[in-house]
Write a protein that holds these residues in place. Structure first.
Motif, mmCIF file in Angstrom:
data_model
loop_
_atom_site.group_PDB
_atom_site.id
_atom_site.type_symbol
_atom_site.label_atom_id
_atom_site.label_comp_id
_atom_site.label_asym_id
_atom_site.label_seq_id
_atom_site.Cartn_x
_atom_site.Cartn_y
_atom_site.Cartn_z
ATOM 1 N N THR A 81 1.936 30.966 38.467
ATOM 2 C CA THR A 81 0.487 30.749 38.570
ATOM 3 C C THR A 81 -0.241 31.640 37.573
ATOM 4 O O THR A 81 0.106 32.810 37.404
ATOM 5 C CB THR A 81 0.014 31.075 40.014
ATOM 6 O OG1 THR A 81 0.577 30.121 40.907
ATOM 7 C CG2 THR A 81 -1.499 31.026 40.141
ATOM 8 N N LEU A 82 -1.260 31.062 36.912
ATOM 9 C CA LEU A 82 -2.154 31.868 36.078
ATOM 10 C C LEU A 82 -2.990 32.707 37.029
ATOM 11 O O LEU A 82 -3.584 32.159 37.958
ATOM 12 C CB LEU A 82 -3.099 30.966 35.279
ATOM 13 C CG LEU A 82 -2.500 30.116 34.175
ATOM 14 C CD1 LEU A 82 -3.615 29.315 33.493
ATOM 15 C CD2 LEU A 82 -1.816 31.013 33.158
ATOM 16 N N ARG A 83 -3.064 33.997 36.811
ATOM 17 C CA ARG A 83 -3.692 34.854 37.819
ATOM 18 C C ARG A 83 -5.143 34.456 38.111
ATOM 19 O O ARG A 83 -5.937 34.314 37.186
ATOM 20 C CB ARG A 83 -3.628 36.326 37.377
ATOM 21 C CG ARG A 83 -4.428 36.581 36.117
ATOM 22 C CD ARG A 83 -4.336 38.042 35.705
ATOM 23 N NE ARG A 83 -5.225 38.298 34.584
ATOM 24 C CZ ARG A 83 -5.237 39.409 33.868
ATOM 25 N NH1 ARG A 83 -4.386 40.389 34.141
ATOM 26 N NH2 ARG A 83 -6.083 39.565 32.881
ATOM 27 N N PRO A 84 -5.482 34.281 39.399
ATOM 28 C CA PRO A 84 -6.868 33.983 39.752
ATOM 29 C C PRO A 84 -7.685 35.246 40.002
ATOM 30 O O PRO A 84 -8.910 35.202 40.100
ATOM 31 C CB PRO A 84 -6.740 33.181 41.052
ATOM 32 C CG PRO A 84 -5.456 33.666 41.663
ATOM 33 C CD PRO A 84 -4.555 34.112 40.536
ATOM 34 N N GLU A 85 -6.997 36.379 40.124
ATOM 35 C CA GLU A 85 -7.651 37.672 40.362
ATOM 36 C C GLU A 85 -6.625 38.745 40.031
ATOM 37 O O GLU A 85 -5.456 38.429 39.782
ATOM 38 C CB GLU A 85 -8.132 37.778 41.811
ATOM 39 C CG GLU A 85 -7.034 37.558 42.849
ATOM 40 C CD GLU A 85 -6.597 38.836 43.512
ATOM 41 O OE1 GLU A 85 -7.465 39.573 43.986
ATOM 42 O OE2 GLU A 85 -5.383 39.120 43.533
ATOM 43 N N GLY A 86 -7.032 40.007 40.031
ATOM 44 C CA GLY A 86 -6.131 41.039 39.548
ATOM 45 C C GLY A 86 -5.537 41.969 40.589
ATOM 46 O O GLY A 86 -4.535 42.639 40.314
#
Ligand code: ATP
Ligand code: MG
Length: 423
Positions: A81-86
């Protein structure tokens, strides 16, 4: 093959050079500010195992249910998954590299996040956050410090009109009690619930309070309050945070409806909100997440953090009248003729040796057209080199701003003379 011009992916923006200057200024300011509180930079990959976000953010959340860019690695079948948050990545990295062994950590990162939302002003599919995480801190002092820190940044950036909302989500037992009351309340009003709310009624009723549906606002406002269920410890913690904020003259409003869109929060949560950006008014949000580190597989440790939405902050800056700064340039070098060109190169490199920012004209053209470009640039002065100058191993130095006469300058004095002009 079609030769139609290709466009960027919807909701993913190019940041063009004029605007990028403001980004650079913002990033410098933010970095100084973070360092002034002892935070250290950490950089994580943009892609993580999908399981990380499912576990950290929660399966029944907007992000995990419908906003993640997830895909299968076609070479080995991994779910990514492309990160939605860090936060999840930051905690993962801290655990993987044992950063929390005997030492709490104040960490920050910045960069692109990805969420498949409906693009609109202040809401994009690729957007940027600055994330700040304090891992291994239990006391209310760190929660309060993070809020005080934000207030300092708004001041540094010169933005007003941001209001602070805070709330406490309590601990597990009080959330469980509240959950039962919420389910009972919404059960009796099922007709008024939208599809999302109905689906979450039993799996995650707290999330219903986070709805963006205007038709449900009234229902949600009258729902049982988590605030009324808090245990003594959580109340003490919340009061201690408030006491520090008051001591530092930071105004806040307690918003019992503030629950945040991710599952991992407990106790203190906060949002900074402006009314100047329309519906997308939250520029910064965060809170305590004491359970997350254990949930990701670490030894239990408390933590607190927040993230700012960079696009929204910059929009607010522009709304407050901050202009894009010009690209910094000290000298524009104009030249014509072969001898002149070789001297121009030497002069430019010499000035750069002295730390000056120099644009050497490339591509030829008349003196007149080159001077026009120099005038249109942000340079403070121009250096003009023709046959005469080349023969004398000297240049003509011409101020481009604030008047002043042009003068002939030898190569040995060049750095010094330019410095006098740009002072
Ligand atoms: P919202 O309620 O606006 O959807 P959120 O609760 O999903 O926000 P967080 O996950 O807390 O947002 O992210 C922190 C900050 O990042 C937000 O306060 C906002 O400033 C910014 N942000 C979140 N999603 C987006 C987006 N799609 N585009 C631009 N900025 C965003
Ligand atoms: Mg969201």
């Amino acid at each position: 093959m079609s030769n139609e011009t290709l466009q960027a992916v919807r909701g993913m923006n190019d940041i063009l050079p004029d605007e990028a200057q403001l980004w650079l200024w913002f990033e410098d300011t933010v970095r100084d500010w973070l360092e002034s509180y002892g935070y250290r930079n950490i950089r994580m990959p943009l892609v993580e195992p999908t399981a990380l976000f499912k576990r950290a953010i929660g399966e029944v959340t907007d992000i995990v249910e419908k906003e993640m860019y997830s895909f299968e690695d076609s070479l080995n079948g991994d779910q990514l998954t492309l990160r939605p948050e860090g936060t999840a990545s930051c905690v993962r990295a801290a655990l993987q590299h044992n950063l929390l062994y005997n030492a709490p950590q104040r960490l920050y990162y910045g960069g692109a996040m990805f969420r498949h939302e409906r693009p609109q002003k202040g809401r994009y599919r690729q957007f940027h956050q600055v994330g700040v995480e304090a891992l291994g801190f239990a006391g209310p002092d760190i929660d309060a410090e993070q809020i005080v820190m934000c207030a300092r940044l708004w001041k540094k950036l010169g933005i007003g009109d941001v209001a602070l909302q805070i709330n406490s989500l309590g601990d597990a037992a009080s959330r469980q009690r509240h959950r039962e009351k919420l389910i009972a309340y919404f059960e009796q009003r099922k007709d008024a619930l939208d599809a999302d709310a109905l689906r979450r009624l039993h799996s995650n009723p707290l999330r219903i309070l986070d709805t963006k549906n205007p038709a449900m606002q009234e229902l949600v406002s009258a729902a049982p309050r988590l605030m009324d269920e808090l245990e003594e410890d959580a109340i003490g913690h919340f009061e201690a945070v408030q006491a520090i904020l008051k001591r530092h003259g930071i105004a806040f409003e307690i918003n019992p409806r503030l629950v945040r869109g991710l599952d991992y929060y407990n106790r203190t949560v906060f949002e900074w909100v402006t009314t100047r950006l329309g519906a997308q008014g939250t520029i910064c949000a965060g809170g305590r997440y004491d359970g997350l580190i254990e949930q990701i597989g670490g030894k239990p440790a408390p933590a607190c953090g927040f993230a700012m939405g960079v696009e929204r902050l910059l929009a607010l800056l522009q709304e407050s009248g901050v202009q894009n700064p010009a690209a910094p340039l000290d000298v524009y070098v104009v030249h014509q003729g072969e001898q002149a060109q070789s001297l121009a190169w030497r002069a430019a490199e010499n000035l750069r040796d002295g730390g000056l920012r120099v644009l050497l004209h490339c591509g030829g053209g008349s003196f007149k057209s080159q001077m026009k470009k120099a005038d249109g640039s942000a340079a403070v002065c121009a250096i003009i080199i023709g046959d005469d100058e080349a023969a004398a191993n000297a240049v003509t130095l011409k101020p481009l701003r604030g008047g002043g006469e042009q003068q002939r300058v030898g190569m040995d004095d060049l750095q010094q003379k330019v410095r006098e002009l740009i002072m």
